[in-house]
Design an enzyme around this catalytic site. Structure first.
Site: not given
Length: 288
Positions: A168, A172, A205
């Site tokens: 991840y 990014k 989220t």
């Protein structure tokens, strides 16, 4: 869902014609219905109707599939629409090791490579749509996790050493490197397009659905206190997409409505160029 939904809603309310691009048709249709409904309730209407003269729609794209990205871009271009803002928002995190049908590590493909290809395929449209004093904008959704990221140029798919956090963070960081290199190329060519990266902070989220069960249980009470809502997280994307004070300003890393220093690694111009060249090879683009 989440910040994507909120970003689409607020950009539409600003009067933009918004195309929600995603890989869940039913969710896309439901999102449009919710946006229409909320707009009508806010205006005192009893039932949802055309949202601001039908200025919001859904189009299918699977960003983990290069063929799908190419089909989406071609379909969009065939319509002859202008493109003033491209928000690269889609993402996932903390997945167990997994490959796409094209053979790429999943975080790298969805969070970065799909956006890289999509942006490049739509770049000519962005250039034609912008003008001096009213530039088109590319907004890339990064994360503070990029500070811990390492781009493994000899093993971008992390076949030799995989962790979900490392995957991840790499994706990014790759987005920020891409943003800065793209902005440099656009500025050098004098094109009326800017590119910036945004950091929404910790937002409550569905991205966190992939946490292991104990972490999810601990996260729920903490999220209510410390995490931002999707609407709060999306505000930075809307700011980057529409704020007048950012007209003609690119190459930014934006957090909380302000420019912020990104990681030292993200400013490595040699790494930016190397990643760009390798990404072009991976998606089958000729390097500009």
């Amino acid at each position: 869902r989440g910040m994507g939904f909120e970003t689409a809603k607020h950009l539409a309310r600003l009067g933009m014609h918004v195309v929600i691009a995603g890989n869940e048709r039913e969710e896309g249709a439901a999102a449009i219905w919710r946006i229409q409904e909320e707009d009508c309730v806010g205006k005192g209407n009893l039932s949802p109707g055309p949202f601001s003269q039908n200025n919001i729609e859904f189009a299918y794209v699977d960003l983990t599939c290069l063929k799908s990205v190419r089909q989406f871009a071609q379909t969009f271009q065939n319509r002859g629409l202008p493109l003033h803002v491209l928000v690269n928002n889609a993402g996932t995190m903390m997945l167990p090791e997994r490959r796409t049908e094209d053979g790429f590590e999943f975080h790298f493909a969805l969070n970065y490579l799909g956006h890289f290809l999509l942006t490049n395929l739509l770049l000519d449209t962005l250039k034609r749509s912008g003008r001096q004093g009213r530039c088109s904008r590319v907004v890339n959704m990064s994360s503070a996790t990029h500070y811990a990221g390492v781009v493994q140029m000899d093993d971008l798919n992390l076949r030799n050493s995989y962790t979900s956090l490392g995957a991840y963070a790499q994706s990014k960081l790759a987005l920020v490197l891409f943003t800065y290199y793209l902005q440099e190329q656009l500025a050098a060519g004098g094109f009326p397009v800017t590119a910036s990266a945004v950091d929404p902070g910790m937002v409550n989220t569905p991205l966190y659905d992939n946490l292991w069960s104990i972490a999810q249980a601990l996260k729920k009470p903490v999220a209510k206190i410390l995490f931002r809502t999707p609407a709060q997280g999306a505000s930075i994307s809307v700011y980057a997409a529409a704020a007048s004070e950012l007209e003609g300003v690119g190459g930014c890393y934006l957090y909380n409505g302000h420019r912020k220093q990104s990681s030292d690694t993200s400013y490595d111009s040699e790494l930016q160029a190397e990643l760009w060249k390798k990404s072009c090879e991976l998606v089958g683009l000729q390097e500009a």
